[in-house]
Design a protein around this motif. Structure first.
Motif, PDB file in Angstrom:
ATOM      1  N   TYR A  31     -23.630  18.936  13.990  1.00  0.00           N
ATOM      2  CA  TYR A  31     -24.875  18.180  13.936  1.00  0.00           C
ATOM      3  C   TYR A  31     -25.502  18.152  15.324  1.00  0.00           C
ATOM      4  CZ  TYR A  31     -22.783  16.452   9.586  1.00  0.00           C
ATOM      5  OH  TYR A  31     -22.210  16.365   8.339  1.00  0.00           O
ATOM      6  N   VAL A  32     -26.770  18.528  15.419  1.00  0.00           N
ATOM      7  CA  VAL A  32     -27.470  18.570  16.708  1.00  0.00           C
ATOM      8  C   VAL A  32     -28.622  17.582  16.674  1.00  0.00           C
ATOM      9  CG1 VAL A  32     -28.727  20.018  18.347  1.00  0.00           C
ATOM     10  CG2 VAL A  32     -26.859  21.004  16.995  1.00  0.00           C
ATOM     11  N   TYR A  33     -28.648  16.685  17.664  1.00  0.00           N
ATOM     12  CA  TYR A  33     -29.703  15.672  17.762  1.00  0.00           C
ATOM     13  C   TYR A  33     -30.204  15.603  19.204  1.00  0.00           C
ATOM     14  CZ  TYR A  33     -27.928  13.782  13.304  1.00  0.00           C
ATOM     15  OH  TYR A  33     -27.528  13.620  12.002  1.00  0.00           O
ATOM     16  N   GLU A  34     -31.456  15.198  19.332  1.00  0.00           N
ATOM     17  CA  GLU A  34     -32.005  14.894  20.660  1.00  0.00           C
ATOM     18  C   GLU A  34     -32.586  13.489  20.632  1.00  0.00           C
ATOM     19  OE1 GLU A  34     -34.864  16.700  24.199  1.00  0.00           O
ATOM     20  OE2 GLU A  34     -34.607  17.801  22.319  1.00  0.00           O
ATOM     21  N   PHE A  35     -32.210  12.678  21.621  1.00  0.00           N
ATOM     22  CA  PHE A  35     -32.634  11.285  21.687  1.00  0.00           C
ATOM     23  C   PHE A  35     -33.140  10.950  23.085  1.00  0.00           C
ATOM     24  CE2 PHE A  35     -29.429  11.177  18.310  1.00  0.00           C
ATOM     25  CZ  PHE A  35     -30.005  10.348  17.364  1.00  0.00           C
ATOM     26  N   ASN A  36     -33.998   9.947  23.145  1.00  0.00           N
ATOM     27  CA  ASN A  36     -34.261   9.287  24.410  1.00  0.00           C
ATOM     28  C   ASN A  36     -33.041   8.419  24.721  1.00  0.00           C
ATOM     29  OD1 ASN A  36     -35.199   7.091  26.283  1.00  0.00           O
ATOM     30  ND2 ASN A  36     -37.116   8.222  26.098  1.00  0.00           N
ATOM     31  N   LEU A  37     -32.589   8.443  25.970  1.00  0.00           N
ATOM     32  CA  LEU A  37     -31.379   7.726  26.338  1.00  0.00           C
ATOM     33  C   LEU A  37     -31.464   6.236  26.020  1.00  0.00           C
ATOM     34  CD1 LEU A  37     -28.588   7.961  27.675  1.00  0.00           C
ATOM     35  CD2 LEU A  37     -29.692   7.675  29.895  1.00  0.00           C
ATOM     36  N   SER A  38     -32.673   5.679  26.051  1.00  0.00           N
ATOM     37  CA  SER A  38     -32.845   4.249  25.794  1.00  0.00           C
ATOM     38  C   SER A  38     -33.127   3.924  24.326  1.00  0.00           C
ATOM     39  CB  SER A  38     -33.988   3.699  26.664  1.00  0.00           C
ATOM     40  OG  SER A  38     -35.205   4.352  26.355  1.00  0.00           O
ATOM     41  N   ASP A  39     -33.141   4.923  23.460  1.00  0.00           N
ATOM     42  CA  ASP A  39     -33.439   4.714  22.044  1.00  0.00           C
ATOM     43  C   ASP A  39     -32.232   4.055  21.355  1.00  0.00           C
ATOM     44  OD1 ASP A  39     -34.040   4.850  19.349  1.00  0.00           O
ATOM     45  OD2 ASP A  39     -34.696   6.930  19.404  1.00  0.00           O
ATOM     46  N   PRO A  40     -32.390   2.868  20.756  1.00  0.00           N
ATOM     47  CA  PRO A  40     -31.265   2.196  20.085  1.00  0.00           C
ATOM     48  C   PRO A  40     -30.648   3.011  18.956  1.00  0.00           C
ATOM     49  CG  PRO A  40     -33.133   0.698  20.362  1.00  0.00           C
ATOM     50  CD  PRO A  40     -33.623   2.063  20.729  1.00  0.00           C
ATOM     51  N   SER A  41     -31.426   3.896  18.334  1.00  0.00           N
ATOM     52  CA  SER A  41     -30.893   4.697  17.227  1.00  0.00           C
ATOM     53  C   SER A  41     -29.855   5.707  17.710  1.00  0.00           C
ATOM     54  CB  SER A  41     -32.028   5.418  16.491  1.00  0.00           C
ATOM     55  OG  SER A  41     -32.678   6.338  17.344  1.00  0.00           O
ATOM     56  N   PHE A  42     -29.846   6.008  19.009  1.00  0.00           N
ATOM     57  CA  PHE A  42     -28.840   6.924  19.541  1.00  0.00           C
ATOM     58  C   PHE A  42     -27.442   6.321  19.385  1.00  0.00           C
ATOM     59  CE2 PHE A  42     -27.084   8.966  23.670  1.00  0.00           C
ATOM     60  CZ  PHE A  42     -26.412   9.926  22.927  1.00  0.00           C
ATOM     61  N   ALA A  43     -27.279   5.072  19.826  1.00  0.00           N
ATOM     62  CA  ALA A  43     -25.978   4.396  19.696  1.00  0.00           C
ATOM     63  C   ALA A  43     -25.598   4.244  18.224  1.00  0.00           C
ATOM     64  CB  ALA A  43     -26.030   3.038  20.376  1.00  0.00           C
ATOM     65  N   ASP A  44     -26.575   3.950  17.378  1.00  0.00           N
ATOM     66  CA  ASP A  44     -26.295   3.813  15.945  1.00  0.00           C
ATOM     67  C   ASP A  44     -25.782   5.132  15.366  1.00  0.00           C
ATOM     68  OD1 ASP A  44     -27.161   1.210  16.079  1.00  0.00           O
ATOM     69  OD2 ASP A  44     -29.186   1.650  15.361  1.00  0.00           O
ATOM     70  N   THR A  45     -26.363   6.236  15.779  1.00  0.00           N
ATOM     71  CA  THR A  45     -25.949   7.553  15.284  1.00  0.00           C
ATOM     72  C   THR A  45     -24.538   7.894  15.752  1.00  0.00           C
ATOM     73  OG1 THR A  45     -28.250   8.310  15.303  1.00  0.00           O
ATOM     74  CG2 THR A  45     -26.549  10.003  15.213  1.00  0.00           C
ATOM     75  N   LEU A  46     -24.234   7.591  17.015  1.00  0.00           N
ATOM     76  CA  LEU A  46     -22.886   7.825  17.538  1.00  0.00           C
ATOM     77  C   LEU A  46     -21.850   7.056  16.718  1.00  0.00           C
ATOM     78  CD1 LEU A  46     -23.677   7.539  21.348  1.00  0.00           C
ATOM     79  CD2 LEU A  46     -22.888   9.617  20.190  1.00  0.00           C
ATOM     80  N   THR A  47     -22.146   5.792  16.442  1.00  0.00           N
ATOM     81  CA  THR A  47     -21.231   4.961  15.654  1.00  0.00           C
ATOM     82  C   THR A  47     -21.077   5.505  14.245  1.00  0.00           C
ATOM     83  OG1 THR A  47     -21.853   3.014  16.953  1.00  0.00           O
ATOM     84  CG2 THR A  47     -20.786   2.621  14.827  1.00  0.00           C
ATOM     85  N   LYS A  48     -22.182   5.950  13.651  1.00  0.00           N
ATOM     86  CA  LYS A  48     -22.164   6.497  12.289  1.00  0.00           C
ATOM     87  C   LYS A  48     -21.193   7.666  12.170  1.00  0.00           C
ATOM     88  CE  LYS A  48     -25.144   8.996   9.043  1.00  0.00           C
ATOM     89  NZ  LYS A  48     -26.523   9.493   8.795  1.00  0.00           N
ATOM     90  N   TYR A  49     -21.134   8.502  13.212  1.00  0.00           N
ATOM     91  CA  TYR A  49     -20.273   9.685  13.163  1.00  0.00           C
ATOM     92  C   TYR A  49     -18.893   9.441  13.775  1.00  0.00           C
ATOM     93  CZ  TYR A  49     -24.202  12.455  11.523  1.00  0.00           C
ATOM     94  OH  TYR A  49     -25.251  12.951  10.761  1.00  0.00           O
ATOM     95  N   GLY A  50     -18.573   8.178  14.065  1.00  0.00           N
ATOM     96  CA  GLY A  50     -17.218   7.837  14.472  1.00  0.00           C
ATOM     97  C   GLY A  50     -16.923   7.911  15.947  1.00  0.00           C
ATOM     98  N   TYR A  51     -17.958   7.921  16.790  1.00  0.00           N
ATOM     99  CA  TYR A  51     -17.756   7.945  18.233  1.00  0.00           C
ATOM    100  C   TYR A  51     -17.906   6.533  18.811  1.00  0.00           C
ATOM    101  CZ  TYR A  51     -18.438  12.961  17.650  1.00  0.00           C
ATOM    102  OH  TYR A  51     -18.331  14.258  17.234  1.00  0.00           O
ATOM    103  N   ASN A  52     -17.244   6.292  19.929  1.00  0.00           N
ATOM    104  CA  ASN A  52     -17.372   5.016  20.619  1.00  0.00           C
ATOM    105  C   ASN A  52     -18.683   5.035  21.406  1.00  0.00           C
ATOM    106  OD1 ASN A  52     -17.181   2.990  22.734  1.00  0.00           O
ATOM    107  ND2 ASN A  52     -15.054   2.732  22.096  1.00  0.00           N
ATOM    108  N   ALA A  53     -19.679   4.316  20.895  1.00  0.00           N
ATOM    109  CA  ALA A  53     -21.016   4.357  21.489  1.00  0.00           C
ATOM    110  C   ALA A  53     -21.023   3.811  22.909  1.00  0.00           C
ATOM    111  CB  ALA A  53     -21.994   3.573  20.618  1.00  0.00           C
ATOM    112  N   ALA A  54     -20.259   2.748  23.169  1.00  0.00           N
ATOM    113  CA  ALA A  54     -20.234   2.150  24.507  1.00  0.00           C
ATOM    114  C   ALA A  54     -19.670   3.124  25.536  1.00  0.00           C
ATOM    115  CB  ALA A  54     -19.418   0.861  24.492  1.00  0.00           C
ATOM    116  N   THR A  55     -18.588   3.828  25.165  1.00  0.00           N
ATOM    117  CA  THR A  55     -17.997   4.818  26.066  1.00  0.00           C
ATOM    118  C   THR A  55     -18.968   5.957  26.330  1.00  0.00           C
ATOM    119  OG1 THR A  55     -15.756   4.316  25.324  1.00  0.00           O
ATOM    120  CG2 THR A  55     -16.087   6.458  26.361  1.00  0.00           C
ATOM    121  N   CYS A  56     -19.653   6.397  25.268  1.00  0.00           N
ATOM    122  CA  CYS A  56     -20.603   7.495  25.403  1.00  0.00           C
ATOM    123  C   CYS A  56     -21.776   7.114  26.301  1.00  0.00           C
ATOM    124  CB  CYS A  56     -21.114   7.920  24.030  1.00  0.00           C
ATOM    125  SG  CYS A  56     -22.169   9.383  24.077  1.00  0.00           S
TER     126      CYS A  56
END
Length: 210
Positions: free
Chosen positions: A86-111
């Motif tokens: 899965y390939v995505y591009e986000f603005n670093l400050s976009d809240p949906s970025f952290a939501d997407t990381l969590t959705k796919y099982g990644y630790n959003a805070a660490t990322c």
């Protein structure tokens, strides 16, 4: 006689100009060669921390992260499963970025912390690459930093590439990374020759950032 004198002065000026250009190019080449080692040791603690954060982030599934702009505001991410990427591009400050990381099982805070640390040292990309030792598949961490040192104003942009191995590697007397199975042959990664920084970390300067 006067015209000969002017010609001689012009000729000397041209020769001096050529010598100055040659000296500038030589200084640029030296600076380019010095940059990787100087950069690594200047930022060693931050680089080691980033490598550890990335190892933690990818302990269960792989992800690659990179900045697509010079201001380090936009992030390109590749989230990998066994069969799908899965390939995505986000603005670093976009809240949906952290939501997407969590959705796919990644630790959003660490990322997010990892990306902020990458931004602080101008690291443009981090990834995992496959390599083989004695026919055994392994992964190494691959980190890319934009090289701000140019050998001339017209030279193409280069990237300082770091690779991190889990075990000490073999190098020749010039610091060239060697193939473990044949110590007379350089080991190439993405068709690039790498050089020693320490036993487990080596570098190259490349036109490709990943």
């Amino acid at each position: 006689m006067a015209s000969a004198g002017v010609y001689g002065t012009d000729n000397m000026a041209k020769q001096l100009s050529i010598l100055l250009i040659a000296a500038a190019l030589l200084a640029g080449c030296r600076a380019g060669r010095q940059f990787p080692g100087n950069y690594y040791f200047q930022h060693e603690q931050a680089i080691i921390a980033i490598e550890k954060q990335y190892a933690q982030l990818t302990s269960k599934r792989l992800i690659s992260l990179g900045f697509t702009d010079g201001a380090f505001r936009h992030v390109l991410t590749e989230m990998k499963t066994d069969s799908i990427r899965y390939v995505y591009e986000f603005n670093l400050s976009d809240p949906s970025f952290a939501d997407t990381l969590t959705k796919y099982g990644y630790n959003a805070a660490t990322c997010m912390s990892l990306l902020q640390n990458m931004k602080a040292i101008k690291c443009t990309w981090i990834n995992k690459l496959d390599y083989y030792t004695d026919k055994e598949a392994k992964l190494l961490t691959f980190m890319s930093i934009r090289n701000n040192v140019r050998t001339s104003p017209f030279s193409p942009e280069k990237y300082f590439i770091l690779t991190f191995y889990q075990q000490p590697q073999y190098y020749d007397e010039n610091g060239v990374l060697l193939d473990r199975r044949n110590l007379r042959r350089a080991r190439k990664i993405n068709n690039e020759i790498f050089y020693r920084i320490n036993e487990k970390v080596c570098y190259t300067v490349s036109a490709k950032f990943r």
